[in-house]
Write a protein that holds these residues in place. Structure first.
Motif, PDB file in Angstrom:
ATOM      1  N   GLU A  85     -16.479 -41.955 -27.016  1.00  0.00           N
ATOM      2  CA  GLU A  85     -16.887 -40.804 -26.213  1.00  0.00           C
ATOM      3  C   GLU A  85     -16.466 -40.944 -24.743  1.00  0.00           C
ATOM      4  OE1 GLU A  85     -20.125 -43.801 -25.547  1.00  0.00           O
ATOM      5  OE2 GLU A  85     -18.818 -43.194 -27.196  1.00  0.00           O
ATOM      6  N   SER A 113      -9.422 -44.377 -25.158  1.00  0.00           N
ATOM      7  CA  SER A 113     -10.878 -44.499 -25.161  1.00  0.00           C
ATOM      8  C   SER A 113     -11.262 -45.957 -24.906  1.00  0.00           C
ATOM      9  CB  SER A 113     -11.464 -44.036 -26.492  1.00  0.00           C
ATOM     10  OG  SER A 113     -11.050 -44.884 -27.549  1.00  0.00           O
ATOM     11  N   ILE A 117     -10.094 -34.350 -27.518  1.00  0.00           N
ATOM     12  CA  ILE A 117     -11.328 -33.576 -27.693  1.00  0.00           C
ATOM     13  C   ILE A 117     -11.112 -32.440 -28.686  1.00  0.00           C
ATOM     14  CG2 ILE A 117     -12.956 -32.061 -26.496  1.00  0.00           C
ATOM     15  CD1 ILE A 117     -12.418 -33.856 -23.979  1.00  0.00           C
ATOM     16  N   VAL A 132     -18.845 -36.099 -24.201  1.00  0.00           N
ATOM     17  CA  VAL A 132     -17.587 -36.810 -23.948  1.00  0.00           C
ATOM     18  C   VAL A 132     -17.429 -36.960 -22.444  1.00  0.00           C
ATOM     19  CG1 VAL A 132     -15.076 -36.812 -24.225  1.00  0.00           C
ATOM     20  CG2 VAL A 132     -16.532 -35.832 -26.023  1.00  0.00           C
TER      21      VAL A 132
END
Length: 450
Positions: free
Chosen positions: A309, A303, A340, A106
């Protein structure tokens, strides 16, 4: 670090990156925090460092020290320069120009913004911005050296140029600098010179809008303008600075009209920001949309579209007109850590929702603005509110204690205890004033030597 745990790579040790790393400090992940300065800087107080009220140590702290108790967090010094999205690797550069590679599962992009000169990078030579500790120390050097140089000159245009300070940009940073320079001249330096009167120093503030602090309520903006004018700041609204050179600047009215030139040997630039080069590279590699300033379009969870990721936080978020303030970065860092954690638990991510906790701007001793929802304060009450907010977010207990003590001392006496500046080595290209940077030796100096 365990090889089978999720690898989280955080780029940037500002508010967003620090809050993300701290929040993941006890999670079942391995975190690497990469920063080009290896310290967390409290950017809202950079101008206090630049004008000699606070020291470097009072507004910054080593990231290693800050994160020492989190054994799963590694901090590294380096600047991210390239991205291999397929291999999930970031190429970073060391200060000696060599490179190394960091792998991630990530990637949290919290690299922030840098000063924008709107395509005129040559302006930066004479007009430093206010984004880093280096910037703050460079500005301190220019401000105090200007008074020192003026002291050695006879009355006339050349001395006047050294006692004229021009600021491009009427946002919080520009207003704060303008107020502090006038306060320096009228209080801290007032009785320390023999040939000049520091109170005669002119501070010129230029902005393309119709008012200073346009992001605040109109009433507060108007009060700020009155306070600045009372301090002796000359406000020039509706104009653009179109040239910056060694001896001064050129200003062009937005509505048309003749250019105006101002002799000013100290010019400071706070007029705009743009994404750092690595952020633009990330957008290019991932095929993400970005605006003219380099802010990256993201999904509701922050994101990058098609790349869960990669999470973008802070000033680089190109969504919902989020403000480029510390609180947005802090909340973004906590949100990224939450995403996360949800991924690890197999839960869906939540959408990011920014909570506006208000805005504040410092003008001078006893004068600040504070806007929190319906609450709008100016003057002394605004100044107290501003102080409590900034002290609350300073990293490290020692920072808070020493900062409070310094402020109390400066209130009681017209002192600025961190005024030291260095002219630097003649070989350094970053020093504006060195013994060899002033051109050929004057005739007067030649005669003295012979």
């Amino acid at each position: 670090m365990s090889n089978d745990r999720t690898k989280v790579l955080v780029i940037g040790g500002g508010f967003g990156g620090l809050f993300c790393a701290r929040s993941l400090g006890h999670a079942d992940v391995d975190v690497t925090l990469l920063d080009r300065a290896a310290c967390h800087v409290f950017q809202p107080l950079l101008y206090q460092c630049a004008t000699g009220t606070l020291s470097v140590g009072q507004i910054s702290r080593s990231l290693r020290e800050e994160l020492a108790e989190h054994r799963n967090v590694t901090t590294l010094l380096g600047e991210a320069v390239d991205l291999d999205a397929e291999a999930r690797r970031v190429i970073a550069r060391r200060p000696d120009d060599t490179t190394f590679t960091l792998e991630y599962d990530v990637l949290v992009l919290a690299a922030g913004m840098r000063q924008s000169y709107f395509g005129h990078e040559e302006f930066s030579k004479w007009a430093p911005g206010m984004k880093t500790l280096d910037d703050a120390l460079s500005i301190r050097r220019r401000l105090y050296a200007a008074f020192e140089i003026a002291e050695t000159l006879p009355a006339g245009p050349e001395r006047d140029g050294w006692l004229t300070f021009a600021i491009a940009g009427g946002g919080p940073t520009g207003v704060e600098l303008a107020g502090q320079i006038r306060e320096m001249a009228t209080r801290a330096l007032a009785n320390e010179f023999h040939s000049i009167e520091p109170e005669d120093a002119r501070v010129l503030l230029f902005d393309g809008g119709q008012c200073v602090l346009s992001g605040f309520a109109p009433g507060l903006s108007a009060k700020a303008a009155k306070i600045l004018e009372r301090l002796g700041v000359d406000l020039h609204m509706g104009v653009h600075v179109t040239d910056v050179r060694r001896e001064g600047i050129t200003v062009t009215p937005k509505g048309g009209g003749s250019d105006e030139e101002y002799a000013a040997r100290t010019v400071l630039w706070t007029a705009g920001v743009e994404a750092v080069p690595f952020a633009r590279r990330v957008a290019e590699v991932l095929g993400a949309t970005s605006d003219h300033s380099g802010r990256i379009a993201v999904e509701a969870d922050l994101s990058v579209p098609g790349h869960r990721e990669v999470i973008v936080i802070g000033d680089l978020v190109g969504r919902d007109d989020l403000p480029g303030v510390a609180e947005n970065a802090m909340q973004g860092g906590l949100h990224a850590a939450g995403c996360i954690r949800h991924d690890l638990a197999g839960k869906p991510r939540k959408d990011f929702r920014y909570r506006d906790l208000g805005s504040a701007a410092y003008i001078s001793r006893g004068h600040a603005l504070l806007e929190v929802g319906p609450v709008k304060l100016a003057g002394f009450l605004g100044w107290l509110g501003w102080g409590f907010i900034h002290i609350a977010f300073l990293t490290g207990v020692q920072n808070r204690i020493s900062t409070v003590a310094t402020w109390l001392s400066s209130i009681a006496r017209a002192r600025r205890t961190d005024r030291t500046f260095m002219l630097g080595s003649p070989a350094s290209h970053e020093q504006p004033y060195t013994w060899s940077a002033c051109g050929p030796v004057s005739t007067e100096r030649k005669q003295l030597r012979t």
